[in-house]
Design a protein around this motif. Structure first.
Motif, PDB file in Angstrom:
ATOM      1  N   SER A 100     -17.734 -75.860 140.190  1.00  0.00           N
ATOM      2  CA  SER A 100     -18.192 -74.540 139.736  1.00  0.00           C
ATOM      3  C   SER A 100     -18.949 -74.648 138.416  1.00  0.00           C
ATOM      4  N   GLU A 101     -18.513 -75.575 137.541  1.00  0.00           N
ATOM      5  CA  GLU A 101     -19.219 -75.755 136.271  1.00  0.00           C
ATOM      6  C   GLU A 101     -20.618 -76.320 136.499  1.00  0.00           C
ATOM      7  N   LEU A 102     -20.744 -77.284 137.441  1.00  0.00           N
ATOM      8  CA  LEU A 102     -22.068 -77.818 137.758  1.00  0.00           C
ATOM      9  C   LEU A 102     -22.966 -76.740 138.353  1.00  0.00           C
ATOM     10  N   GLU A 103     -22.387 -75.911 139.181  1.00  0.00           N
ATOM     11  CA  GLU A 103     -23.170 -74.831 139.776  1.00  0.00           C
ATOM     12  C   GLU A 103     -23.622 -73.843 138.710  1.00  0.00           C
ATOM     13  N   HIS A 104     -22.728 -73.567 137.763  1.00  0.00           N
ATOM     14  CA  HIS A 104     -23.085 -72.658 136.673  1.00  0.00           C
ATOM     15  C   HIS A 104     -24.183 -73.262 135.792  1.00  0.00           C
ATOM     16  N   ILE A 105     -24.061 -74.575 135.494  1.00  0.00           N
ATOM     17  CA  ILE A 105     -25.086 -75.242 134.688  1.00  0.00           C
ATOM     18  C   ILE A 105     -26.430 -75.196 135.394  1.00  0.00           C
ATOM     19  N   THR A 106     -26.414 -75.472 136.696  1.00  0.00           N
ATOM     20  CA  THR A 106     -27.666 -75.456 137.453  1.00  0.00           C
ATOM     21  C   THR A 106     -28.303 -74.084 137.447  1.00  0.00           C
ATOM     22  N   GLU A 107     -27.489 -73.058 137.658  1.00  0.00           N
ATOM     23  CA  GLU A 107     -28.021 -71.701 137.679  1.00  0.00           C
ATOM     24  C   GLU A 107     -28.581 -71.302 136.317  1.00  0.00           C
ATOM     25  N   GLU A 108     -27.862 -71.645 135.244  1.00  0.00           N
ATOM     26  CA  GLU A 108     -28.337 -71.321 133.894  1.00  0.00           C
ATOM     27  C   GLU A 108     -29.621 -72.072 133.568  1.00  0.00           C
ATOM     28  N   PHE A 109     -29.707 -73.321 134.007  1.00  0.00           N
ATOM     29  CA  PHE A 109     -30.930 -74.085 133.758  1.00  0.00           C
ATOM     30  C   PHE A 109     -32.127 -73.437 134.443  1.00  0.00           C
TER      31      PHE A 109
END
Length: 744
Positions: A674-683
């Protein structure tokens, strides 16, 4: 009565002609300006018409006395004696001794004395004429003094205004310059003569300042002032100021004199001297001070340099003696100052000022041309000192190598050597010492000792804006050599670690006279760009390292799966899990690489070439300073460091990239999905916002960043960014590969 009339015209009253002020209270007399010499009221044998005529004539005597009193008071030099000795009882008898002396008033008084001398000659001529011939007395006196009825009253008004308002220095020149504009030719000639005397003082001060670099202004009347004088005027105590300058070394004092030592006093700046001209005078004087007072360290180094050059020439020519070194003359360091400013140039400056001084009138155009010529001479010799003798271009190249990361191999090696260290939070007490080890290792691996400017570069780690807990530091430290991934214990400290190491800064040691060019403000701009570029390069390196790490892991998993397809389901799942992350990493690397290329090539290299062209064409120190300021401003503006919204987005993108790298390298399970998904979305959000802002007409359509369109073209070569920014394409949510993690 004839003799008493003539004496009254020279300021001496008697029985027939009295001073009306003496007949009244002194306090009332000081408030009344219309009380003059009068005929005694008990004189009855003078007709009314003759009385009016006599009283009109003898007013000239009153004006003469007042002007003579002002001239005597202003020309009194007793303050010179009293300045070096204790006050005597006789000093209390003269109230004028308490007044602050003024060189400009003394000059004006000299002009008034000249006018009064002409007046006395006219009175003497009238006396001789009356005694030699039988002529009408009053008519002769009136005819002989007729022109003074136009001169004396305005001069008296001028003196009264000077004393009442305590007008001094440049303010006095302003007053005289205004009074010159009148419709009476005789009065205009007199005021111009007084103004000429005042300008003589100003020219003497200009000569001392622009020929010798000495501020000759004991009474604060020149429009160039020392900084401590202004501090005293604004309430700062003089002992504190003198104490502040007392502990400074000679180099520090010279630097302080250049940047903060002198300023233009607007109160004393004559209105007929433009502010631009006053700034040229200020610069020329400061430049002459620098050229005539070189630093002792520079004198010594320059002397050694000339000595070595002379030795080289002697060796080429050969020696006739057995011990040639005994014949070398001792080097006089005073000659170095003369070399920096040849005597012929000083004589040329003095001749220009002398020509202005000898002119009977003040010609604004001639004055400005002379000041510009003097400024050009001073700026040219200062340019010779800074650019040629102090090797300015070599230091600019060193700043480009280290502060602008032109030595890419050095900083690549430094970041690789310090990579594991920077994955831990910096320690408040030893962070700087910890960084010095990889810094020196990088220097040994990438270049030899030929770089003479590297010794001037030092690494600094300023104090952090947070307090690192001991548990955050000591726990990872104990496992530095045992844990394969020290980042595993610090998954929640990424923000702290990033913010701490982002404070890495460089310092550059600058000697005299380059301190005149590389001010602290200039070096702070270099540090600001350096910190930005280092964060960018660190982000780019982490993205490359993460790709190498994940690729290595993928090759290992592929080999295991190929050897044992039944017993390696984890390897297959991990390969499927990482494959969409590679795409995200490539998007990040694509943006960071293009941004880095844009800054290093389109911004830094292009602006560097422009600066080099200016250095080759210019021979003026002030122009060089202006070109360098434009160079730094262009670096900051074209790198978007002065746009808060863009710089915040870029900082956020670099933080997200680092967090992504650390998470993807250390992910062994689905806990951080979920953290990787959040980082990707924020990027994706931030990169789309960055593209939207940069392609706006305010930036892309302006001259602020001339190569911004190239950067945008590289980013959007296939219209991907443009489509994403418009919301047509979403690269996060449609991906079917992310939910595979939950099938484990």
């Amino acid at each position: 009565m004839l003799h008493e009339l003539l004496l009254a015209l020279l300021g001496y009253t008697g029985d027939l002609i009295i001073d009306e002020r003496e007949q009244h209270n002194s306090s009332l007399a000081s408030e009344s300006d219309d009380r003059h010499f009068k005929l005694a009221p008990d004189i009855s044998f003078v007709e009314r018409s003759d009385r009016d005529l006599i009283e009109r004539i003898i007013t000239l005597g009153f004006y003469y006395r007042e002007l003579d009193r002002f001239a005597t008071k202003s020309r009194n030099l007793s303050w010179i004696r009293s300045a070096n000795s204790s006050p005597s009882p006789r000093d209390s008898e003269f109230p004028s001794s308490k007044a602050k002396p003024s060189v400009y008033r003394r000059a004006i008084a000299n002009g008034i004395v000249e006018i009064l001398a002409v007046y006395r000659s006219a009175v003497l001529h009238i006396e001789q004429k009356l005694l030699a011939e039988t002529v009408p007395i009053l008519a002769t006196v009136t005819q002989g003094l007729n022109k003074f009825f136009v001169l004396m009253p305005p001069l008296h008004e001028l003196v009264v205004e000077i004393e009442r308002d305590d007008i001094r220095g440049g303010q006095l020149l302003n007053l005289l310059h205004k009074r010159c504009h009148c419709g009476v030719p005789e009065l205009q000639t007199c005021i111009q003569r007084l103004l000429w005397h005042g300008h003589q003082v100003m020219y003497n001060q200009l000569a001392a300042w622009m020929v010798y670099g000495i501020l000759q202004d004991q009474h604060g009347e020149f429009f160039i002032r020392r900084q401590e004088d202004r501090d005293v005027e604004h309430g700062s105590s003089l002992p504190d100021t003198s104490e502040k300058f007392a502990h400074l070394s000679t180099d520090d004092t010279s630097l302080t004199d250049w940047h903060l030592g002198f300023h233009i006093s607007l109160d004393m700046l004559p209105e007929h001297i433009h502010m631009r001209v006053a700034e040229s005078v200020l610069f020329a004087g400061k430049a002459i001070r620098v050229l005539r007072n070189p630093s002792p360290t520079f004198r010594f180094q320059d002397a050694i340099y000339h000595q070595q050059m002379s030795r080289g020439s002697q060796k080429v020519q050969g020696f006739t003696g057995r011990f040639p070194f005994q014949k070398e003359p001792l080097i006089d360091t005073k000659l170095i100052g003369e070399e920096l400013l040849p005597q012929s140039e000083a004589d040329k400056i003095e001749a220009m000022l002398l020509g202005l001084k000898e002119s009977s009138e003040f010609h604004k155009r001639s004055f400005e041309c002379a000041v510009d010529s003097i400024r050009t001479i001073a700026a040219s010799h200062l340019w010779q000192l800074v650019v040629v003798r102090a090797d300015l271009n070599g230091h600019l190249k060193a700043l480009k190598d280290y502060f602008l990361l032109a030595k890419g191999d050095f900083f690549q090696c430094f970041l690789e050597e310090s990579r594991q260290l920077m994955r831990l939070p910096p320690r408040q007490s030893t962070a700087e010492a910890d960084l010095m080890v990889p810094f020196q290792l990088a220097a040994l691996k990438t270049f030899s000792e030929e770089d003479k400017h590297f010794s001037r570069v030092s690494l600094r780690m300023p104090s952090f804006g947070f307090t690192v807990k001991s548990s955050q530091v000591d726990a990872p430290k104990a496992n530095d050599h045992t844990d394969r991934n020290p980042r595993s214990a610090l998954s929640n400290a990424s923000e702290i670690s990033l913010d701490g190491w982002d404070g890495i800064a460089l310092e550059y040691s600058v000697d005299w006279p380059l301190e005149l060019f590389f001010t602290q403000e200039v070096l702070s701009k270099y540090r600001r760009v350096f910190q930005y570029l280092l964060r960018l390069k660190r982000t780019q390196m982490e993205l490359e390292k993460s790709w190498a790490s994940v690729t290595h892991q993928d090759h290992t998993d592929f080999a295991k799966q190929r050897n044992d397809r039944v017993n390696c389901p984890v390897s297959q799942q991990r390969r499927q899990r990482f494959r969409p992350m590679w795409r995200v990493r490539e998007h990040m690397a694509f943006l960071i690489r293009n941004l880095q290329f844009y800054i290093q090539v389109d911004v830094i290299e292009s602006q560097w070439n422009v600066l080099q062209a200016h250095i080759q064409d210019s021979h003026d120190f002030t122009e060089l300073v202006a070109f360098h300021q434009e160079y730094l401003s262009a670096l900051i503006s074209q790198s978007f460091l002065d746009i808060g919204s863009v710089s915040r987005i870029l900082d956020g993108i670099m933080k997200l990239c680092l967090q992504f790298c650390w998470n993807i390298e250390n992910q062994e399970s689905s806990s951080n999905t979920s953290e990787l998904e959040h980082i990707t979305e924020e990027f994706n959000k931030k990169s789309n916002s960055l593209y939207t802002i940069l392609r706006s007409s305010r930036l892309a359509g302006s001259q602020r960043a001339p190569f911004l369109r190239r950067f945008l073209l590289r980013l959007n070569f296939n219209s991907f960014f443009e489509a994403t920014a418009r919301g047509v394409l979403n690269v996060v949510r449609p991906r079917p590969a992310i939910p595979v993690l939950n099938q484990q």
